[in-house]
Scaffold this active site. Structure first.
Site, PDB file in Angstrom:
ATOM      1  N   SER A 196       0.952  -1.024   0.077  1.00 31.38           N
ATOM      2  CA  SER A 196      -0.009   0.086   0.123  1.00 31.38           C
ATOM      3  C   SER A 196       0.830   1.389   0.012  1.00 31.38           C
ATOM      4  CB  SER A 196      -0.945  -0.001   1.229  1.00 31.38           C
ATOM      5  OG  SER A 196      -1.985   0.919   0.983  1.00 31.38           O
ATOM      6  N   ASP A 241      -6.043  -4.040  -1.955  1.00 32.12           N
ATOM      7  CA  ASP A 241      -5.183  -3.711  -1.167  1.00 32.12           C
ATOM      8  C   ASP A 241      -4.333  -4.800  -0.665  1.00 32.12           C
ATOM      9  OD1 ASP A 241      -3.584  -2.465   1.131  1.00 32.12           O
ATOM     10  OD2 ASP A 241      -4.320  -0.914   0.705  1.00 32.12           O
TER      11      ASP A 241
END
Length: 295
Positions: A38, A183
């Site tokens: 991320s 993610d």
């Protein structure tokens, strides 16, 4: 001195990672290989591209973070249609502006695909919801029939940053159809395990981790008083449980823990005061750690 590094996810809290990187540079350390998830994948990609900490900070200061909130155009106001968009598109924002920004900044340093960087220098984590598995990029791309050398680094980072429900999932094509990818923090927010996969692991270089959370002893207990707080607790537990199994006392001595508790990961309208506080927290924690780091 050359080291390997791991940068955790944390959304907008990633400004603390930039502060940490400033001190790491000042102490004379350079990264040979990096893994990130991320927000950590963004700074990892920029480091491999050759950007200094100050240059990364300058890029972040130049961009209006709200431009990354690229909702799909509709006839009615976003406040009225966002739940419809969320239902049909699986995310409030497209993530296109973020990817375009990444493409431009990496291209400025001659990087488009993974063929443009040394093999193994950068690995980022994403989560394949269609097949229920973690993806290490670019390592796992052949499983989807994709040549890693031809795959966009910016797209890999965009996949790693696809916070569920906030950004739309990336649809990764394979021979069996499209796979929804979100993610990497869903399954591994701090992939230090990438450097310790072999039982008899002889490190070529020291491994330094930068994690946007408290260590186990400092971590406050969650207060769960309603269903919304329970959902948050479920997500945070799921996000951290995999990584905690790989953080033993042997690894903790190589991890900088930066506790960022009072800022939401999706706070894209972060004011200057909070931004400076995150940078300073990252600097202070890293300086204190590296002063006594033995490897």
């Amino acid at each position: 001195m050359e080291i390997d590094g791991v940068f955790s996810g944390g959304g907008i809290k990633g400004f603390a990672l930039i502060g940490a990187y400033q001190v790491i540079e000042q102490k004379g350390f350079t990264f040979k290989r990096i893994a990130g998830t991320s927000a950590g994948s963004i700074i990892s990609a920029f480091i491999i591209a050759g950007y200094t900490a100050d240059e990364i900070l300058e890029m972040m200061d130049e961009v209006d973070l709200k431009t990354f909130l690229d909702a799909r155009k509709m006839f009615l106001p976003f406040s009225l249609t966002k739940w419809i968009s969320l239902y049909w598109n699986l995310g409030l924002y497209r993530g296109v502006k973020l990817e375009e920004w990444l493409i431009a900044k990496l291209k400025d340093r001659g990087i488009s695909t993974f063929a443009d960087i040394p093999q193994g220098a950068l690995r980022v984590i994403a989560s394949d919801l269609t097949n229920g598995r973690l993806i290490v990029l670019p390592d796992d791309l052949p499983k989807y029939g994709i040549n890693p050398a031809s795959f966009s680094v910016a797209r890999a980072v965009r996949m790693s940053c696809g916070l569920p429900y906030f950004f739309e999932p990336v649809r990764l094509a394979s021979s069996t159809g499209f796979n929804l990818v979100v993610d990497g923090g869903v399954l591994s927010n701090f992939p230090i395990w990438l450097f310790y996969q072999k039982k008899k692991h002889n490190k070529k270089r020291p491994v330094l981790g930068i994690k946007l959370s408290s260590n186990e002893q400092e971590r406050p207990k969650r207060k769960i008083r309603n269903a919304i707080e329970m959902f948050s607790g479920l997500f945070e537990t799921m996000k951290d449980a995999h990584d905690e199994r790989h953080i033993s006392s042997r690894h903790e001595k190589d991890i900088i823990f930066i506790p960022v508790e009072n800022i939401v990961s999706t706070e894209f309208q972060l004011n200057e005061e909070k931004k400076l506080a995150l940078l300073e927290l990252g600097r202070n924690r890293t300086n204190d750690f590296l002063t006594n780091w033995t490897f």
